[in-house]
Design an enzyme around this catalytic site. Sequence first.
Site, mmCIF file in Angstrom:
data_model
loop_
_atom_site.group_PDB
_atom_site.id
_atom_site.type_symbol
_atom_site.label_atom_id
_atom_site.label_comp_id
_atom_site.label_asym_id
_atom_site.label_seq_id
_atom_site.Cartn_x
_atom_site.Cartn_y
_atom_site.Cartn_z
ATOM 1 C CG ASN A 88 -1.984 0.947 1.081
ATOM 2 O OD1 ASN A 88 -2.726 1.176 -0.042
ATOM 3 N ND2 ASN A 88 -2.386 1.652 2.204
ATOM 4 C CB SER A 136 -6.489 2.082 15.983
ATOM 5 O OG SER A 136 -7.830 2.868 15.709
ATOM 6 C CE1 TYR A 138 -6.671 -1.356 11.092
ATOM 7 C CE2 TYR A 138 -8.374 0.166 12.003
ATOM 8 C CZ TYR A 138 -6.998 -0.138 11.780
ATOM 9 O OH TYR A 138 -6.138 0.634 12.110
ATOM 10 C CE LYS A 163 -4.063 -1.652 13.701
ATOM 11 N NZ LYS A 163 -2.608 -1.752 13.268
HETATM 12 P P1 NAD Z 1 -0.296 2.562 5.154
HETATM 13 O O1 NAD Z 1 -1.127 1.712 4.638
HETATM 14 O O2 NAD Z 1 0.123 4.141 4.507
HETATM 15 O O3 NAD Z 1 1.015 2.129 5.863
HETATM 16 C C1 NAD Z 1 1.339 0.764 6.301
HETATM 17 C C2 NAD Z 1 2.315 0.057 5.500
HETATM 18 O O4 NAD Z 1 2.731 -1.150 5.921
HETATM 19 C C3 NAD Z 1 2.287 0.155 3.719
HETATM 20 O O5 NAD Z 1 3.538 0.805 3.289
HETATM 21 C C4 NAD Z 1 2.034 -1.262 3.336
HETATM 22 O O6 NAD Z 1 2.563 -1.460 2.210
HETATM 23 C C5 NAD Z 1 2.920 -1.938 4.730
HETATM 24 N N1 NAD Z 1 2.643 -3.284 4.856
HETATM 25 C C6 NAD Z 1 1.166 -3.678 4.945
HETATM 26 N N2 NAD Z 1 1.324 -5.269 5.162
HETATM 27 C C7 NAD Z 1 2.726 -5.449 5.145
HETATM 28 C C8 NAD Z 1 3.268 -6.691 5.499
HETATM 29 N N3 NAD Z 1 2.691 -7.904 5.538
HETATM 30 N N4 NAD Z 1 4.748 -6.789 5.300
HETATM 31 C C9 NAD Z 1 5.280 -5.528 5.194
HETATM 32 N N5 NAD Z 1 4.522 -4.458 4.733
HETATM 33 C C10 NAD Z 1 3.545 -4.386 5.085
HETATM 34 O O7 NAD Z 1 -1.045 2.958 6.615
HETATM 35 P P2 NAD Z 1 -0.832 4.112 7.726
HETATM 36 O O8 NAD Z 1 -2.140 5.029 7.779
HETATM 37 O O9 NAD Z 1 0.491 4.707 7.622
HETATM 38 O O10 NAD Z 1 -0.958 3.387 9.213
HETATM 39 C C11 NAD Z 1 0.234 2.695 9.744
HETATM 40 C C12 NAD Z 1 -0.252 1.898 11.025
HETATM 41 O O11 NAD Z 1 -1.029 2.586 11.663
HETATM 42 C C13 NAD Z 1 -1.094 0.751 10.478
HETATM 43 O O12 NAD Z 1 -1.029 -0.338 11.451
HETATM 44 C C14 NAD Z 1 -2.445 1.297 10.838
HETATM 45 O O13 NAD Z 1 -3.507 0.206 11.268
HETATM 46 C C15 NAD Z 1 -2.462 2.085 12.151
HETATM 47 N N6 NAD Z 1 -3.336 3.126 12.278
HETATM 48 C C16 NAD Z 1 -3.663 4.094 11.311
HETATM 49 C C17 NAD Z 1 -4.771 4.901 11.556
HETATM 50 C C18 NAD Z 1 -5.103 5.997 10.303
HETATM 51 O O14 NAD Z 1 -5.866 6.643 10.129
HETATM 52 N N7 NAD Z 1 -4.275 6.335 9.270
HETATM 53 C C19 NAD Z 1 -5.262 5.190 12.560
HETATM 54 C C20 NAD Z 1 -4.990 4.186 13.658
HETATM 55 C C21 NAD Z 1 -3.994 3.275 13.519
HETATM 56 N N1 UFG Z 2 -16.918 11.250 6.979
HETATM 57 C C1 UFG Z 2 -17.841 11.833 6.094
HETATM 58 N N2 UFG Z 2 -17.712 11.632 4.756
HETATM 59 C C2 UFG Z 2 -16.428 10.926 4.183
HETATM 60 C C3 UFG Z 2 -15.735 10.387 5.170
HETATM 61 C C4 UFG Z 2 -15.910 10.373 6.316
HETATM 62 O O1 UFG Z 2 -18.753 12.479 6.412
HETATM 63 O O2 UFG Z 2 -16.553 10.704 2.955
HETATM 64 C C5 UFG Z 2 -17.059 11.421 8.422
HETATM 65 C C6 UFG Z 2 -17.132 10.277 9.088
HETATM 66 O O3 UFG Z 2 -18.474 9.840 9.260
HETATM 67 C C7 UFG Z 2 -16.706 10.546 10.556
HETATM 68 C C8 UFG Z 2 -15.633 11.454 10.054
HETATM 69 O O4 UFG Z 2 -15.837 11.799 8.807
HETATM 70 O O5 UFG Z 2 -17.816 11.164 11.003
HETATM 71 C C9 UFG Z 2 -14.161 10.922 10.108
HETATM 72 O O6 UFG Z 2 -14.300 9.685 9.246
HETATM 73 P P1 UFG Z 2 -12.812 8.981 8.776
HETATM 74 O O7 UFG Z 2 -13.205 7.808 8.025
HETATM 75 O O8 UFG Z 2 -11.857 10.056 8.491
HETATM 76 O O9 UFG Z 2 -12.279 8.355 10.188
HETATM 77 P P2 UFG Z 2 -12.698 7.496 11.086
HETATM 78 O O10 UFG Z 2 -13.081 7.972 12.551
HETATM 79 O O11 UFG Z 2 -14.184 6.764 10.829
HETATM 80 O O12 UFG Z 2 -11.894 6.226 11.349
HETATM 81 C C10 UFG Z 2 -10.552 6.343 11.559
HETATM 82 C C11 UFG Z 2 -9.570 5.577 10.958
HETATM 83 C C12 UFG Z 2 -9.819 3.984 11.465
HETATM 84 C C13 UFG Z 2 -9.699 3.984 13.000
HETATM 85 C C14 UFG Z 2 -10.365 5.505 13.514
HETATM 86 C C15 UFG Z 2 -10.205 5.534 15.008
HETATM 87 O O13 UFG Z 2 -9.993 5.392 9.502
HETATM 88 O O14 UFG Z 2 -8.879 3.301 10.771
HETATM 89 O O15 UFG Z 2 -10.249 6.660 12.871
HETATM 90 O O16 UFG Z 2 -8.775 5.763 15.407
HETATM 91 F F1 UFG Z 2 -9.910 3.109 13.487
#
Ligand code: NAD
Ligand code: UFG
Length: 337
Positions: free
Chosen positions: A35, A124, A148, A152
């Site tokens: 990704n 998360s 998902y 976590k």
């Molecule tokens: P991202 O997808 O941009 O980064 C994840 C990376 O891990 C990618 O580069 C992907 O290629 C790599 N990857 C996935 N599976 C792999 C594997 N098996 N081996 C090696 N590499 C692998 O996501 P992000 O937003 O940077 O999130 C990073 C971490 O933080 C994730 O674990 C995600 O669940 C967690 N997280 C993200 C958010 C968010 O909103 N972005 C919120 C809470 C937690």
């Molecule tokens: N929303 C919209 N329109 C969109 C997308 C989102 O109105 O097109 C709203 C949602 O309903 C929510 C807010 O914007 O009220 C934020 O939504 P996001 O999808 O950006 O984020 P979430 O809070 O739903 O989820 C994020 C991450 C999850 C994580 C969670 C808690 O995507 O992986 O925060 O950390 F689990």
Amino acid sequence: MSILVTGGAGYIGSHACVELLNAGYEVVVVDNLYNSKEESLSRVQKITGKSLKFYECDIRDAEGLEKVFTENKIECVIHFAGLKAVGESCKIPLEYYDNNIGGTVILCQVMAKMGVKKLVFSSSATVYGDSPIPYREDMHVGHCTNPYGRTKYMIEEILRDLYASDNEWSIALLRYFNPIGAHESGLIGEDPNGIPNNLLPYISQVAIGKLACLSVFGDDYNTPDGTGVRDYIHVTDLAIGHVKAVKYLESRTGIDAINLGAGRGYSVLELVKAFEKACGHEIAYKIAPRRPGDLDVSYADPQKAKDLLGFETQLDVDKMCEDTWRWQSNNPNGYDA
Ligand code: NAD
Ligand code: UFG
């Protein structure tokens, strides 16, 4: 001594690499590029003027990981690698359990074998389910509404069992709230595949003209303007939180869950307004039905991060939107040329 960053080519991982390099750490990245693009790491090196080592490797490949540990003196691992799309996890749950849980188990097995027992894990706020706000780390967790989120929660439990079995481990379970924004250089940022699921990437693609109109999911929530409220955290603040966590693990053993959030929420419409200010024009939006599984309000109690890590967010929502807009307008197709 180096920090191993799994998933370091991804959105949060690449920003963490910048802050680790800026803080003087040597950085080794493992990523299977499922990704992400390697270009993000070239940009990290451009921003910092420092180099890092990259291995294209899946964390489920124990042999490949062992080679990384053998070739580098790793003192601590920051584990970002994983799959993160809530909707997708409902369609292909086994992939999520295999990649996120299976991958973490293999990583920890290799770490134990190589005698590296310091781990920062990307958890998360989703583990809090619909607990009362603000979310505190001592609340009961695990009411997740999708596979998902359950990965976590389950990984947190696995890591607690690991520490209980061997008190030499030092583990931080960082519970992120809603990371948005981009590095202020405009060189790295979030580069979602296809149509974004999350709010800020969607808004910024409407702003640049790639998408026509934002659907606001529900305007009848129990919030001041009826739209969902979230605790947005600038990805650079989040990355700095990881550097502070690495420092914290140096001085103690144990396992702690720690929130990384700002401690206050913004509604969807407030975020739209902030983005309009950043990009200088209106964002087209329409009110749409609620998205299943969404909560009305989510925000952190940030006190534990302050007490244990000395961490407080510095960058406000206006800065999050300005930096996202700079990234989006300089890179309308993300890392693709
Ligand atoms: P991202 O997808 O941009 O980064 C994840 C990376 O891990 C990618 O580069 C992907 O290629 C790599 N990857 C996935 N599976 C792999 C594997 N098996 N081996 C090696 N590499 C692998 O996501 P992000 O937003 O940077 O999130 C990073 C971490 O933080 C994730 O674990 C995600 O669940 C967690 N997280 C993200 C958010 C968010 O909103 N972005 C919120 C809470 C937690
Ligand atoms: N929303 C919209 N329109 C969109 C997308 C989102 O109105 O097109 C709203 C949602 O309903 C929510 C807010 O914007 O009220 C934020 O939504 P996001 O999808 O950006 O984020 P979430 O809070 O739903 O989820 C994020 C991450 C999850 C994580 C969670 C808690 O995507 O992986 O925060 O950390 F689990």
